[in-house]
Design a protein around this motif. Structure first.
Motif, short mmCIF file in Angstrom:
data_model
loop_
_atom_site.label_atom_id
_atom_site.label_comp_id
_atom_site.label_asym_id
_atom_site.label_seq_id
_atom_site.Cartn_x
_atom_site.Cartn_y
_atom_site.Cartn_z
N HIS A 1 0.87 -1.18 0.00
CA HIS A 1 0.00 0.00 0.00
C HIS A 1 0.90 1.23 0.00
CE1 HIS A 1 -2.63 3.17 1.46
NE2 HIS A 1 -3.62 2.45 0.95
N PRO A 2 0.59 2.25 -0.81
CA PRO A 2 1.49 3.41 -0.92
C PRO A 2 1.80 4.06 0.43
CG PRO A 2 -0.59 3.75 -2.13
CD PRO A 2 -0.53 2.32 -1.75
N ASP A 3 0.87 4.06 1.39
CA ASP A 3 1.16 4.67 2.69
C ASP A 3 1.74 3.68 3.69
OD1 ASP A 3 0.09 6.98 1.65
OD2 ASP A 3 -1.94 6.52 2.38
N GLU A 4 1.27 2.44 3.63
CA GLU A 4 1.69 1.44 4.62
C GLU A 4 2.97 0.71 4.22
OE1 GLU A 4 -1.61 -1.15 5.84
OE2 GLU A 4 -2.95 0.36 5.00
N GLY A 5 3.35 0.80 2.96
CA GLY A 5 4.54 0.09 2.49
C GLY A 5 4.26 -1.38 2.23
N LEU A 6 5.33 -2.19 2.31
CA LEU A 6 5.18 -3.61 2.02
C LEU A 6 4.67 -4.37 3.23
CD1 LEU A 6 5.84 -5.57 -0.39
CD2 LEU A 6 7.89 -6.18 0.88
N ILE A 7 3.68 -5.22 3.00
CA ILE A 7 3.16 -6.06 4.08
C ILE A 7 3.54 -7.49 3.73
CG2 ILE A 7 1.04 -6.88 5.19
CD1 ILE A 7 0.00 -3.94 4.27
N ASP A 8 4.35 -8.07 4.61
CA ASP A 8 5.01 -9.31 4.22
C ASP A 8 5.01 -10.26 5.42
OD1 ASP A 8 6.63 -11.22 3.08
OD2 ASP A 8 8.47 -10.03 3.21
N TYR A 9 3.85 -10.94 5.65
CA TYR A 9 3.72 -11.80 6.82
C TYR A 9 4.55 -13.08 6.71
CZ TYR A 9 -0.48 -8.96 7.69
OH TYR A 9 -1.35 -7.93 7.90
N PHE A 10 4.91 -13.47 5.50
CA PHE A 10 5.51 -14.81 5.34
C PHE A 10 6.94 -14.75 4.79
CE2 PHE A 10 0.91 -14.85 4.60
CZ PHE A 10 0.52 -15.56 5.74
N ASN A 11 7.58 -13.61 4.96
CA ASN A 11 8.96 -13.43 4.51
C ASN A 11 9.15 -13.65 3.01
OD1 ASN A 11 9.99 -12.71 7.02
ND2 ASN A 11 10.09 -14.88 7.61
N GLY A 12 8.19 -13.20 2.26
CA GLY A 12 8.28 -13.32 0.81
C GLY A 12 9.45 -12.54 0.22
N LEU A 13 9.73 -11.38 0.83
CA LEU A 13 10.79 -10.54 0.28
C LEU A 13 12.15 -11.23 0.39
CD1 LEU A 13 11.22 -7.81 -1.09
CD2 LEU A 13 11.72 -6.83 1.16
N ASP A 14 12.38 -11.90 1.55
CA ASP A 14 13.64 -12.66 1.69
C ASP A 14 13.72 -13.75 0.63
OD1 ASP A 14 14.72 -11.28 3.74
OD2 ASP A 14 14.00 -12.63 5.34
N ASP A 15 12.62 -14.44 0.43
CA ASP A 15 12.62 -15.51 -0.57
C ASP A 15 12.83 -14.95 -1.98
OD1 ASP A 15 12.41 -17.55 1.23
OD2 ASP A 15 10.22 -17.65 1.17
N LEU A 16 12.28 -13.77 -2.19
CA LEU A 16 12.46 -13.13 -3.50
C LEU A 16 13.94 -12.78 -3.70
CD1 LEU A 16 10.25 -12.46 -5.57
CD2 LEU A 16 10.30 -10.11 -4.77
N LYS A 17 14.55 -12.25 -2.64
CA LYS A 17 15.97 -11.88 -2.72
C LYS A 17 16.85 -13.12 -2.89
CE LYS A 17 15.93 -7.49 -0.24
NZ LYS A 17 15.74 -7.04 1.15
N ASN A 18 16.49 -14.17 -2.17
CA ASN A 18 17.30 -15.39 -2.26
C ASN A 18 16.86 -16.30 -3.41
OD1 ASN A 18 18.82 -14.67 0.02
ND2 ASN A 18 17.19 -15.41 1.37
N ARG A 19 15.87 -15.85 -4.14
CA ARG A 19 15.39 -16.56 -5.33
C ARG A 19 14.91 -17.98 -4.99
NH1 ARG A 19 16.94 -13.43 -9.52
NH2 ARG A 19 16.69 -15.07 -11.05
N ILE A 20 13.93 -18.03 -4.10
CA ILE A 20 13.41 -19.33 -3.65
C ILE A 20 11.88 -19.37 -3.77
CG2 ILE A 20 13.06 -20.79 -1.60
CD1 ILE A 20 15.77 -19.80 -0.59
N VAL A 21 11.37 -20.47 -4.31
CA VAL A 21 9.93 -20.71 -4.29
C VAL A 21 9.62 -21.56 -3.05
CG1 VAL A 21 7.94 -21.66 -5.53
CG2 VAL A 21 9.88 -20.73 -6.82
N ARG A 22 8.80 -21.03 -2.17
CA ARG A 22 8.50 -21.72 -0.91
C ARG A 22 7.01 -21.61 -0.63
NH1 ARG A 22 12.07 -21.82 3.50
NH2 ARG A 22 13.16 -20.03 2.61
N CYS A 23 6.41 -22.71 -0.22
CA CYS A 23 4.98 -22.67 0.10
C CYS A 23 4.71 -21.78 1.29
CB CYS A 23 4.49 -24.07 0.46
SG CYS A 23 4.18 -25.10 -0.96
#
Ligand code: ATP
Length: 379
Positions: free
Chosen positions: A114-136
């Protein structure tokens, strides 16, 4: 455009977030093709608030909003209650963004912005994106059991994004792969096609092999794998990726049966059979090139595919001869026409035959494509 939608929904006191594949692609630095927004507004609210709307999947809570020709899928927060027969569940709306994100398949697909709230990432998706991992999201075996298509989607995302698959997630894939038999052929086709058309089809093919999923979807997968593994499948023209994959079975009947079962369209099936027949044929390379060149619609692509699948360098060489500065000579490019031959005193069928000879001559001697040289040849 998606931000406009979010702002407008917020203005009317609804919550709204950019979610799913579009957010994932945006965070990866790619421009998303279409956008997904999740909101607590109900479909009827969305229909009311925006001018151009299509009720694409109103039963699932989805309305497509069109702004400046950009399509934005706006979906009401939902949970997927009961999973029936390992597939598409019935849906229920919720007020909770968390619940909506939790039902999503992989962590990289389960973030919100959300433009005001920023990234909401309950499941550490950003880390997985950075480390290039597909994880359930959650327990892989449970998630695959709920919806077996996710097994194939997992491999598809790995191939499309060139990501690795988390160990536990991959174990889930291997353990539950047989459930894919319950999934409709159309949906398998969609994922398989996306794997083959991804940036890394060979990696996808490898993952299908290593996990055993390939064997579940296509019984004789091993044959395809072995063949394609020894070629640079990545280089095959885009429009022939699917036909080439199936042609690797090398048996036209089997290819046709399997592709029909998987609901491929007629064009792809026909091309696969053509490739398959050419791959099996005992024709000389030169004969084959000419035959393809004169008879097939996708001649250029077919020759490239065959030369890659056959690893036959002479074919590539021959093919290069058939080009002028990387551009194919088309019949209409030949610098002499039927009327010219008529003037020379040729008649009826003769003209057609001689034109064909001229055409073939120019294909192999593109530098001679001028009136004088052609007339010399004809004489
Ligand atoms: P692409 O558009 O490149 O195919 P995508 O991530 O947008 O990728 P979609 O199939 O359009 O994939 O799905 C949109 C989002 O919906 C996904 O990012 C994911 O969060 C969720 N989703 C889709 N299918 C499933 C599924 N079978 N199980 C759980 N979540 C899913």
């Amino acid at each position: 455009e998606p931000m406009q939608v979010i702002k407008k929904l917020n203005h009317h006191n609804f919550r709204a977030y950019l979610v799913g594949g579009s957010l994932r692609d945006y965070l990866l630095g790619n421009t998303p093709q279409d956008f997904d927004i999740a909101t607590d507004a109900k479909p009827e609210d969305v229909m009311r608030l925006f001018e151009k709307v299509i009720p694409t999947g109103i039963n699932h809570g989805t309305v497509t909003v069109i702004i400046n020709d950009v399509k934005i899928e706006v979906t009401t927060f939902r949970i997927e209650k009961e999973y029936q027969n390992h597939r598409w569940p019935s849906v229920e709306f919720t007020d909770s963004l968390y619940e909506d994100l939790k039902r999503r398949d992989f962590t990289i697909n389960a973030m919100a912005y959300h433009p005001d709230e920023g990234l909401i990432d309950y499941f550490n998706g950003l880390d997985d994106l950075k480390n290039r991992i597909v994880r359930c999201v959650g327990n892989p075996q449970e998630r695959f059991f709920e919806d077996a298509l996710r097994i194939l989607r997992c491999i598809r995302f790995a191939a499309q994004l060139n990501f690795s698959i988390d160990t536990m997630t991959f174990q889930g894939v291997v353990l539950l792969k047989d459930l894919l038999k319950k999934i409709s052929m159309e949906r398998i086709n969609t994922e398989l096609s996306k794997i083959l058309k991804s940036k890394n089809p060979l990696y996808g093919i490898q993952l299908l092999y290593e996990s055993g999923v390939g064997e579940v979807v296509i019984q004789e997968y091993e044959r395809i794998y072995k063949f394609l593994h020894s070629t640079k499948f990545d280089l095959i023209p885009f429009s022939l990726k699917i036909p080439a994959f199936f042609a690797a079975l090398r048996d036209a009947k089997k290819v046709e049966t399997l592709m029909r079962k998987l609901r491929f369209d007629r064009k792809n099936i026909a091309l696969a059979i053509t490739l398959c027949n050419y791959l099996n044929s005992e024709y000389s390379t030169e004969y084959l090139v000419r035959k393809i060149f004169f008879e097939e619609e996708k001649a250029e692509e077919i020759i490239i595919a065959l030369s890659i699948l056959n690893k036959d360098d002479t074919m590539v060489e021959l093919f290069n001869k058939l080009r002028v500065k990387n551009r194919l000579v088309k019949k209409e490019d030949v610098k002499i026409k039927g009327e010219d031959l008529l003037e020379l005193g040729l008649k009826g069928k003769e003209i057609g035959n001689v034109l064909q000879m001229v055409y073939e001559y120019i294909l192999y001697n593109p530098e001679k494509n001028n009136r004088k040289d052609i007339l010399d040849f004809v004489n």
